[in-house]
Design an enzyme around this catalytic site. Structure first.
Site, PDB file in Angstrom:
ATOM      1  N   GLU A   1       6.363  -7.454  -4.999  1.00  0.00           N
ATOM      2  CA  GLU A   1       5.098  -6.716  -4.893  1.00  0.00           C
ATOM      3  C   GLU A   1       5.047  -5.663  -5.979  1.00  0.00           C
ATOM      4  O   GLU A   1       6.043  -4.976  -6.231  1.00  0.00           O
ATOM      5  CB  GLU A   1       5.002  -6.033  -3.513  1.00  0.00           C
ATOM      6  CG  GLU A   1       3.734  -5.210  -3.325  1.00  0.00           C
ATOM      7  CD  GLU A   1       3.746  -4.414  -2.011  1.00  0.00           C
ATOM      8  OE1 GLU A   1       4.055  -4.983  -0.950  1.00  0.00           O
ATOM      9  OE2 GLU A   1       3.461  -3.197  -2.077  1.00  0.00           O
TER      10      GLU A   1
ATOM     11  N   GLU B   1       9.784  -3.195   2.575  1.00  0.00           N
ATOM     12  CA  GLU B   1      10.138  -1.920   1.941  1.00  0.00           C
ATOM     13  C   GLU B   1      10.915  -1.040   2.913  1.00  0.00           C
ATOM     14  O   GLU B   1      10.346  -0.167   3.569  1.00  0.00           O
ATOM     15  CB  GLU B   1       8.889  -1.183   1.454  1.00  0.00           C
ATOM     16  CG  GLU B   1       8.203  -1.872   0.299  1.00  0.00           C
ATOM     17  CD  GLU B   1       7.114  -1.029  -0.362  1.00  0.00           C
ATOM     18  OE1 GLU B   1       6.752   0.036   0.185  1.00  0.00           O
ATOM     19  OE2 GLU B   1       6.633  -1.451  -1.425  1.00  0.00           O
TER      20      GLU B   1
HETATM   21  C1  IDC Z   1      -1.287  -0.522   1.662  1.00  0.00           C
HETATM   22  C2  IDC Z   1      -2.666  -1.092   1.507  1.00  0.00           C
HETATM   23  C3  IDC Z   1      -3.664  -0.270   2.264  1.00  0.00           C
HETATM   24  C4  IDC Z   1      -3.197  -0.155   3.694  1.00  0.00           C
HETATM   25  C5  IDC Z   1      -1.792   0.362   3.792  1.00  0.00           C
HETATM   26  C6  IDC Z   1      -1.356   0.309   5.238  1.00  0.00           C
HETATM   27  O1  IDC Z   1      -2.998  -1.193   0.141  1.00  0.00           O
HETATM   28  O2  IDC Z   1      -4.941  -0.858   2.212  1.00  0.00           O
HETATM   29  O3  IDC Z   1      -4.052   0.745   4.366  1.00  0.00           O
HETATM   30  O4  IDC Z   1      -0.937  -0.439   3.022  1.00  0.00           O
HETATM   31  O5  IDC Z   1      -0.014   0.435   5.420  1.00  0.00           O
HETATM   32  C7  IDC Z   1       3.316  -0.630  -0.476  1.00  0.00           C
HETATM   33  C8  IDC Z   1       3.299  -1.470   0.727  1.00  0.00           C
HETATM   34  C9  IDC Z   1       1.908  -1.952   1.020  1.00  0.00           C
HETATM   35  C10 IDC Z   1       0.863  -0.883   0.706  1.00  0.00           C
HETATM   36  C11 IDC Z   1       0.898  -0.634  -0.792  1.00  0.00           C
HETATM   37  C12 IDC Z   1      -0.131   0.396  -1.262  1.00  0.00           C
HETATM   38  O6  IDC Z   1       4.185  -2.562   0.645  1.00  0.00           O
HETATM   39  O7  IDC Z   1       1.853  -2.310   2.392  1.00  0.00           O
HETATM   40  O8  IDC Z   1      -0.398  -1.400   1.041  1.00  0.00           O
HETATM   41  N1  IDC Z   1       2.243  -0.186  -1.147  1.00  0.00           N
HETATM   42  O9  IDC Z   1       0.071   1.635  -0.665  1.00  0.00           O
HETATM   43  N2  IDC Z   1       4.390  -0.136  -1.079  1.00  0.00           N
HETATM   44  C13 IDC Z   1       3.999   0.660  -2.096  1.00  0.00           C
HETATM   45  C14 IDC Z   1       2.628   0.636  -2.161  1.00  0.00           C
END
Ligand code: IDC
Length: 473
Positions: free
Chosen positions: A391, A299
């Site tokens: 994702e 991302e």
């Molecule tokens: C989130 C995880 C969370 C963690 C966080 C850390 O769900 O447990 O603490 O990352 O960076 C994304 C990202 C993905 C995120 C997810 C939800 O690719 O890494 O995971 N998210 O926030 N993009 C949009 C949402």
């Protein structure tokens, strides 16, 4: 300036002169040509020529069986004529010999379909009109040569085991779709791991058996964070962990999407050297496998599309050098929202695509946060460029909060309609509503069935385990 039609034939190809190679653009994959295909092509070359310079347009018509990816070859009178800048193809020149390789968006040419490409050139000596046009190595005479009588030596082994990889084999991009070994569009549906640095215990024989057998998934996304205690802390160990999961997916007939999970910082260039090191290693190690897809940046955020494109054009050649035929997926601006989360839209990618073949672009959404504006952008993009939802969450963008099954259903119906492949965040027991398993599940040995699942997990399992539609003819 006048447009002068040039003769297509009648001039003998001259010996190749100086070997100074001029390479313009990035490496493209070689075209797939079916052994028994009928072949034939017609080329119309027009150019305007002035002292020292010329500008050419070439229309290429495929008279034979459909091709997916093509290389046009032609020969200048001698090495005094040079391609300087081309468009709609990737050009290279050695002496008088030029090749122009198709781009991802114009490589698929059905019978009687045409593609138009062009270039600006410079010249000294002879008139720059080229001769001896070939398409995928076959001379373009304007008529068709039938393929050999089908004593049938199939280039593709028919499915034997009924798994997603067994049926579909090596994938490639055709038009805006992900296509299988029969050159037919398919959709892969599956799950993303959580960060390997935190949830390694969730990825074992029992959990992957459940993903393949009980969920009937097609795809495992292997989410390797780069920061946040991820890859940067121990490159050899994370590389080995990813490779191990690639093997475990392969053993179950699942595709493996290798996710270089950049997130913070959002500029992929921050990790460019790490990406080159990592992808050189995984691409070399997994080159012979049919189940691997590379996702080069998760991302990107806080950076322009041109920076992301530049990153992609540096990382993709590293992958191609080792694994020339694998599909590569490129992240987009604004947390892979095609720019929408930054107030942009898909046009920045459509109008300025990455200069590489066999690639797709990433779109991410979180159903409780991202709705109509995001769906509209993906819908417009879906008919213009190859898209892959590597994702998404059923929840808010935080990874937690409300599970919005209404919005999720609308989203997944859209993805099904356009055969857009997807992976759901996450196949883990994280204590957040996006996780498919209840907290503590990965401490035990049971992953199949619904008793271990959260609300999101139950929904996603139901959705993913419906029969696939993988055309084989
Ligand atoms: C989130 C995880 C969370 C963690 C966080 C850390 O769900 O447990 O603490 O990352 O960076 C994304 C990202 C993905 C995120 C997810 C939800 O690719 O890494 O995971 N998210 O926030 N993009 C949009 C949402």
């Amino acid at each position: 300036m006048t447009l002068l039609p040039r003769p297509l034939r009648g001039r003998a190809a001259l010996a190749i002169g100086a070997v100074a190679a001029l390479t313009l653009g990035a490496v493209a994959v070689s075209p797939a040509v079916t052994a028994a295909a009928a072949t034939g092509c017609a080329v119309t070359y027009t150019a305007s020529t002035w002292q020292g310079g010329f500008s050419a347009n070439i229309s290429i018509k495929n008279l034979g069986d459909p091709v997916n990816g093509w290389t046009l070859g032609f020969t200048f009178p001698d090495s005094g004529q040079k391609v300087v800048q081309g468009w709609s193809a990737t050009y290279s020149q050695t002496g008088a010999a030029v090749t122009a390789r198709s781009m991802s968006y114009n490589g698929a040419l059905g019978t009687n379909a045409s593609a138009t490409i062009g270039f600006n050139g410079s010249w000294t000596g002879a008139n720059p009109a080229p001769t001896s046009f070939t398409l995928n190595g076959v001379t373009c005479t304007g008529s068709t040569t039938p393929g050999p009588t089908p004593t049938v030596t199939p280039t593709v082994t028919p499915p034997t085991d009924g798994t997603p990889v067994g049926i579909n084999g090596q994938l490639h991009v055709c038009g805006v779709n992900l296509c299988n070994q029969y050159n037919r569009p398919i959709q892969l549906r599956g799950m993303s791991t959580h960060g390997l640095q935190w949830f390694a215990k969730c990825y074992n024989a029992a959990s992957l058996d459940a993903l393949a057998g009980d969920w009937k998934a097609d795809l495992l996304r292997i989410s390797m964070y780069v920061q946040e205690d991820g890859y940067e802390t121990n490159p050899p160990a994370f590389t080995a962990q990813v490779n191990n999961l690639v093997d475990m997916a392969e053993a179950r007939g699942l595709y493996a999407l290798i996710d270089f999970h950049t997130l913070t910082p959002g500029d992929p260039m921050y990790n460019l050297d790490r990406a080159k090191t990592f992808f050189a290693a995984v691409a070399a190690r997994n080159a012979a496998k049919k189940n691997v897809i590379y996702e080069i940046t998760n991302e990107p955020n806080g950076v322009s599309w041109s920076t992301i494109k530049s990153y992609a054009e540096q990382v993709i050649p590293v992958i191609r050098a080792h694994d020339p035929d694998a599909v590569v997926v490129v992240g987009t601006r604004g947390w892979s929202s095609l720019g929408v989360s930054d107030g942009g839209n898909e046009s920045e990618v459509v109008n300025n695509p990455v200069n590489a073949a066999n690639i797709m672009y990433t779109f991410h959404f979180y159903a409780a946060s991202h709705t109509d504006t995001y769906r509209a952008a993906l819908t417009r993009a879906a008919t213009r460029i190859p898209m892959f939802v590597t994702e998404f969450g059923t929840v808010t963008y935080t990874g937690g909060g409300t599970v919005d099954l209404g919005s999720t259903t609308t989203w997944l119906n859209l993805l099904d309609q356009y055969k857009i492949s997807y992976a759901n965040w996450t196949y883990s027991d994280a204590d957040e509503s996006s996780a498919a398993f209840k907290p503590g599940t990965c401490n035990g040995g049971t992953y199949a069935g619904t008793a271990v699942l959260t609300q999101s997990g139950v929904y996603m399992r139901d959705r993913i385990r419906t029969p696939d539609n993988f055309p084989t003819g």
